[in-house]
Design an enzyme around this catalytic site. Structure first.
Site, PDB file in Angstrom:
ATOM      1  N   ASP A  36       0.845  -1.165   0.110  1.00 14.62           N
ATOM      2  CA  ASP A  36       0.062  -0.091  -0.119  1.00 14.62           C
ATOM      3  C   ASP A  36       0.777   1.432   0.169  1.00 14.62           C
ATOM      4  O   ASP A  36       1.959   1.264   0.648  1.00 14.62           O
ATOM      5  CB  ASP A  36      -0.951  -0.086   1.207  1.00 14.62           C
ATOM      6  CG  ASP A  36      -1.882   1.096   1.337  1.00 14.62           C
ATOM      7  OD1 ASP A  36      -2.294   1.459   0.054  1.00 14.62           O
ATOM      8  OD2 ASP A  36      -2.733   1.398   2.193  1.00 14.62           O
ATOM      9  N   GLY A  37       0.192   2.319  -0.371  1.00 11.84           N
ATOM     10  CA  GLY A  37       0.970   3.738  -0.484  1.00 11.84           C
ATOM     11  C   GLY A  37       1.447   4.101  -1.816  1.00 11.84           C
ATOM     12  O   GLY A  37       2.373   4.997  -1.707  1.00 11.84           O
ATOM     13  N   ASN A  38       1.379   3.601  -2.892  1.00 10.72           N
ATOM     14  CA  ASN A  38       2.153   3.731  -4.096  1.00 10.72           C
ATOM     15  C   ASN A  38       1.573   5.103  -4.588  1.00 10.72           C
ATOM     16  O   ASN A  38       2.338   5.831  -5.014  1.00 10.72           O
ATOM     17  CB  ASN A  38       1.770   2.602  -5.041  1.00 10.72           C
ATOM     18  CG  ASN A  38       2.287   1.306  -5.012  1.00 10.72           C
ATOM     19  OD1 ASN A  38       3.115   1.143  -4.003  1.00 10.72           O
ATOM     20  ND2 ASN A  38       1.716   0.257  -5.477  1.00 10.72           N
ATOM     21  N   ARG A  40       0.156   7.683  -2.757  1.00  8.34           N
ATOM     22  CA  ARG A  40       0.848   8.663  -2.170  1.00  8.34           C
ATOM     23  C   ARG A  40       1.908   8.809  -2.132  1.00  8.34           C
ATOM     24  O   ARG A  40       2.486  10.210  -2.175  1.00  8.34           O
ATOM     25  CB  ARG A  40       0.333   8.324  -0.381  1.00  8.34           C
ATOM     26  CG  ARG A  40      -1.064   8.667   0.031  1.00  8.34           C
ATOM     27  CD  ARG A  40      -1.693   8.118   1.305  1.00  8.34           C
ATOM     28  NE  ARG A  40      -1.620   6.818   1.003  1.00  8.34           N
ATOM     29  CZ  ARG A  40      -1.891   5.579   2.089  1.00  8.34           C
ATOM     30  NH1 ARG A  40      -1.872   6.116   3.229  1.00  8.34           N
ATOM     31  NH2 ARG A  40      -2.134   4.396   1.936  1.00  8.34           N
ATOM     32  N   TRP A  41       2.705   7.934  -2.186  1.00  5.10           N
ATOM     33  CA  TRP A  41       4.209   8.269  -2.759  1.00  5.10           C
ATOM     34  C   TRP A  41       4.619   8.877  -3.889  1.00  5.10           C
ATOM     35  O   TRP A  41       5.304   9.825  -3.962  1.00  5.10           O
ATOM     36  CB  TRP A  41       5.078   6.814  -2.806  1.00  5.10           C
ATOM     37  CG  TRP A  41       6.517   6.723  -3.251  1.00  5.10           C
ATOM     38  CD1 TRP A  41       7.452   6.564  -2.374  1.00  5.10           C
ATOM     39  CD2 TRP A  41       7.254   6.765  -4.464  1.00  5.10           C
ATOM     40  NE1 TRP A  41       8.514   6.549  -2.846  1.00  5.10           N
ATOM     41  CE2 TRP A  41       8.530   6.855  -4.334  1.00  5.10           C
ATOM     42  CE3 TRP A  41       6.574   6.850  -5.753  1.00  5.10           C
ATOM     43  CZ2 TRP A  41       9.527   6.834  -5.096  1.00  5.10           C
ATOM     44  CZ3 TRP A  41       7.402   7.091  -6.778  1.00  5.10           C
ATOM     45  CH2 TRP A  41       8.837   6.860  -6.420  1.00  5.10           C
ATOM     46  N   ARG A  49       0.187   8.672 -10.420  1.00  5.85           N
ATOM     47  CA  ARG A  49       0.025   7.610  -9.690  1.00  5.85           C
ATOM     48  C   ARG A  49       0.987   6.274 -10.171  1.00  5.85           C
ATOM     49  O   ARG A  49       1.276   5.505  -9.669  1.00  5.85           O
ATOM     50  CB  ARG A  49      -1.272   7.069  -9.225  1.00  5.85           C
ATOM     51  CG  ARG A  49      -2.067   8.148  -8.720  1.00  5.85           C
ATOM     52  CD  ARG A  49      -3.618   7.831  -8.373  1.00  5.85           C
ATOM     53  NE  ARG A  49      -3.717   6.849  -7.974  1.00  5.85           N
ATOM     54  CZ  ARG A  49      -3.773   6.380  -6.566  1.00  5.85           C
ATOM     55  NH1 ARG A  49      -3.576   7.396  -5.637  1.00  5.85           N
ATOM     56  NH2 ARG A  49      -3.996   5.198  -6.233  1.00  5.85           N
ATOM     57  N   HIS A  53       3.255   2.982  -8.885  1.00  3.86           N
ATOM     58  CA  HIS A  53       2.950   1.594  -8.904  1.00  3.86           C
ATOM     59  C   HIS A  53       4.084   1.126  -9.585  1.00  3.86           C
ATOM     60  O   HIS A  53       4.665  -0.150  -9.310  1.00  3.86           O
ATOM     61  CB  HIS A  53       1.641   1.271  -9.818  1.00  3.86           C
ATOM     62  CG  HIS A  53       0.416   1.935  -9.256  1.00  3.86           C
ATOM     63  ND1 HIS A  53       0.233   1.553  -7.834  1.00  3.86           N
ATOM     64  CD2 HIS A  53      -0.472   2.311  -9.705  1.00  3.86           C
ATOM     65  CE1 HIS A  53      -1.192   1.942  -7.594  1.00  3.86           C
ATOM     66  NE2 HIS A  53      -1.665   2.611  -8.613  1.00  3.86           N
ATOM     67  N   TRP A  85     -11.749  -2.807  -8.693  1.00  5.73           N
ATOM     68  CA  TRP A  85     -12.012  -2.516  -9.949  1.00  5.73           C
ATOM     69  C   TRP A  85     -13.010  -1.103  -9.911  1.00  5.73           C
ATOM     70  O   TRP A  85     -13.258  -0.335 -10.968  1.00  5.73           O
ATOM     71  CB  TRP A  85     -13.202  -3.494 -10.370  1.00  5.73           C
ATOM     72  CG  TRP A  85     -12.634  -4.799 -10.521  1.00  5.73           C
ATOM     73  CD1 TRP A  85     -12.733  -6.011  -9.838  1.00  5.73           C
ATOM     74  CD2 TRP A  85     -11.819  -5.274 -11.573  1.00  5.73           C
ATOM     75  NE1 TRP A  85     -12.007  -7.130 -10.335  1.00  5.73           N
ATOM     76  CE2 TRP A  85     -11.390  -6.541 -11.577  1.00  5.73           C
ATOM     77  CE3 TRP A  85     -11.365  -4.787 -12.994  1.00  5.73           C
ATOM     78  CZ2 TRP A  85     -10.535  -7.335 -12.468  1.00  5.73           C
ATOM     79  CZ3 TRP A  85     -10.424  -5.455 -13.783  1.00  5.73           C
ATOM     80  CH2 TRP A  85     -10.205  -6.713 -13.673  1.00  5.73           C
ATOM     81  N   LEU A 147      11.027 -20.909  -3.119  1.00  4.10           N
ATOM     82  CA  LEU A 147      10.266 -19.840  -2.633  1.00  4.10           C
ATOM     83  C   LEU A 147       8.955 -20.026  -3.337  1.00  4.10           C
ATOM     84  O   LEU A 147       8.995 -20.121  -4.572  1.00  4.10           O
ATOM     85  CB  LEU A 147      10.842 -18.417  -2.907  1.00  4.10           C
ATOM     86  CG  LEU A 147       9.997 -17.125  -2.431  1.00  4.10           C
ATOM     87  CD1 LEU A 147       9.432 -17.038  -1.139  1.00  4.10           C
ATOM     88  CD2 LEU A 147      10.492 -15.686  -3.040  1.00  4.10           C
ATOM     89  N   ARG A 204       1.811  -4.210   6.626  1.00  2.00           N
ATOM     90  CA  ARG A 204       0.970  -3.358   5.953  1.00  2.00           C
ATOM     91  C   ARG A 204       1.721  -1.981   5.970  1.00  2.00           C
ATOM     92  O   ARG A 204       1.882  -1.440   7.063  1.00  2.00           O
ATOM     93  CB  ARG A 204      -0.188  -3.094   6.584  1.00  2.00           C
ATOM     94  CG  ARG A 204      -0.914  -2.076   5.986  1.00  2.00           C
ATOM     95  CD  ARG A 204      -2.490  -2.351   5.784  1.00  2.00           C
ATOM     96  NE  ARG A 204      -3.182  -1.393   4.623  1.00  2.00           N
ATOM     97  CZ  ARG A 204      -4.094  -1.445   4.121  1.00  2.00           C
ATOM     98  NH1 ARG A 204      -5.075  -2.293   4.614  1.00  2.00           N
ATOM     99  NH2 ARG A 204      -4.719  -0.710   3.182  1.00  2.00           N
ATOM    100  N   SER A 212      -8.200  -4.827   5.041  1.00  2.00           N
ATOM    101  CA  SER A 212      -8.749  -4.634   3.640  1.00  2.00           C
ATOM    102  C   SER A 212      -9.042  -5.885   2.874  1.00  2.00           C
ATOM    103  O   SER A 212      -8.733  -6.190   1.573  1.00  2.00           O
ATOM    104  CB  SER A 212      -7.658  -3.743   2.794  1.00  2.00           C
ATOM    105  OG  SER A 212      -7.435  -2.569   3.341  1.00  2.00           O
TER     106      SER A 212
HETATM  107  C1  FPP Z   1      -1.999   0.001  -3.413  1.00  2.00           C
HETATM  108  O1  FPP Z   1      -1.559   1.465  -3.280  1.00  2.00           O
HETATM  109  C2  FPP Z   1      -1.419  -0.637  -4.342  1.00  2.00           C
HETATM  110  C3  FPP Z   1      -1.974  -1.459  -5.397  1.00  2.00           C
HETATM  111  C4  FPP Z   1      -3.358  -1.321  -5.607  1.00  2.00           C
HETATM  112  C5  FPP Z   1      -1.397  -2.113  -6.394  1.00  2.00           C
HETATM  113  C6  FPP Z   1       0.023  -2.916  -6.091  1.00  2.00           C
HETATM  114  C7  FPP Z   1       0.934  -3.203  -7.141  1.00  2.00           C
HETATM  115  C8  FPP Z   1       2.102  -3.123  -7.163  1.00  2.00           C
HETATM  116  C9  FPP Z   1       3.120  -2.880  -6.101  1.00  2.00           C
HETATM  117  C10 FPP Z   1       2.909  -3.165  -8.564  1.00  2.00           C
HETATM  118  C11 FPP Z   1       2.472  -4.085  -9.417  1.00  2.00           C
HETATM  119  C12 FPP Z   1       2.811  -5.403  -9.169  1.00  2.00           C
HETATM  120  C13 FPP Z   1       2.403  -6.454  -9.823  1.00  2.00           C
HETATM  121  C14 FPP Z   1       2.807  -7.807  -9.393  1.00  2.00           C
HETATM  122  C15 FPP Z   1       0.971  -6.281 -10.453  1.00  2.00           C
HETATM  123  P1  FPP Z   1      -2.408   2.539  -3.485  1.00  2.00           P
HETATM  124  O2  FPP Z   1      -2.558   2.875  -4.958  1.00  2.00           O
HETATM  125  O3  FPP Z   1      -3.842   2.237  -2.878  1.00  2.00           O
HETATM  126  O4  FPP Z   1      -1.985   3.914  -2.740  1.00  2.00           O
HETATM  127  P2  FPP Z   1      -2.486   4.882  -2.291  1.00  2.00           P
HETATM  128  O5  FPP Z   1      -3.557   4.297  -1.028  1.00  2.00           O
HETATM  129  O6  FPP Z   1      -1.532   5.829  -1.469  1.00  2.00           O
HETATM  130  O7  FPP Z   1      -3.333   5.725  -3.048  1.00  2.00           O
END
Ligand code: FPP
Length: 257
Positions: A36-38, A40-41, A49, A53, A85, A147, A204, A212
């Protein structure tokens, strides 16, 4: 598509003292992560965004590397939930594209490093190119033993339980099992995780303190670790901090010390 030359065996890269504090005999066998946090990062850096990711994908690579280096046997990551979705179509396409790219780029190396790729979730509902790549990855790596990398895709914990209930009900209707034969062990076998042991540690990042809809059945006695670090910044040092926290816990599974 660009090929990567990442070498997953990095044991010479011990970065600092925190590695030495780890007790290798007390590592979690199965680690689950909510990546989580992609968003916001990226937002904090004024980036789209998608860049978050993409950076998150690098963190996934680094998490796999660490598991291989130190001998964690199962890593289960939440990549796309049944609720995701609801996101804008553009972001969904980006995530599916990244999944495709991840497998294209990493599969040869994952296979070489004896990683078995598995998925959790309603995979058949994903876009056809993603389904194709997933099947290719699963088939190629099916016999690997070092693994297990479980990627939760179109995954929801409640959906998983419903799917298990449906399969068990079908068996009962077909006369193959009796209702009184349904116990926790049998139920567990019909989950997407099948015979895998439950996670020992659930990580998390990004500061949220919720589950979640992730692995609802499996995390009954899992140790939970939260950090404010966003997933794209969650690299090996952060992972090791989580492992050290885990090693400081006393697990009782409802019993006494
Ligand atoms: C949640 O962050 C992250 C996701 C919904 C996607 C996770 C996907 C990856 C790490 C990369 C792809 C890797 C594969 C194998 C598909 P968020 O977007 O909800 O972050 P936010 O809460 O800060 O908006």
């Amino acid at each position: 598509m660009m090929k990567n030359n990442i070498n997953y065996t990095f044991s010479q890269n011990k970065q600092n003292d925190s590695w030495d504090k780890m007790e290798m005999s007390r590592l979690p066998y199965h680690v689950a992560i909510i990546m989580d946090g992609n968003g916001r990062w990226a937002q904090e850096r004024g980036l789209p965004r998608a860049r978050g990711h993409r950076a998150g994908m690098e963190s996934l690579r680094s998490a796999v590397e660490l598991c291989l280096e130190i001998g964690i046997k199962i890593l289960t990551v939440y990549a796309f939930s049944t609720e995701n979705w609801k996101r804008p179509q553009e972001e969904i396409s980006i995530l599916m594209g990244l999944l495709y790219e991840y497998i294209q780029k990493e599969l040869d190396e994952l296979h070489k490093e004896q990683v078995k790729v598995r998925t959790l979730g309603r995979i058949s509902e994903l876009p056809a190119p993603a389904v194709y790549e997933i099947k290719r990855a699963q088939e190629l790596t099916s016999k690997n033993k070092k693994l297990i990398l479980n990627i939760a895709l179109n995954y929801g914990g409640r959906t998983e339980i419903v799917d298990a209930a449906r399969r068990i009900a079908q068996l009962a209707v077909q006369g193959k099992i009796l209702p009184e034969e349904i116990d926790e062990e049998l139920f567990q076998k019909h989950l997407y995780t099948g015979d895998l042991p439950d996670p020992d540690l659930l990580i998390r990042p990004a500061g949220e303190l919720r589950i979640s809809n992730y692995l609802l059945w499996q995390i009954a006695y899992t140790e939970f670790y939260s950090t404010s670090t966003y997933w794209p910044d969650f690299r090996k040092e952060e992972f090791i901090k989580a492992l050290l926290s885990y090693q400081g816990r006393q697990r009782r599974f409802g019993g006494l010390k």
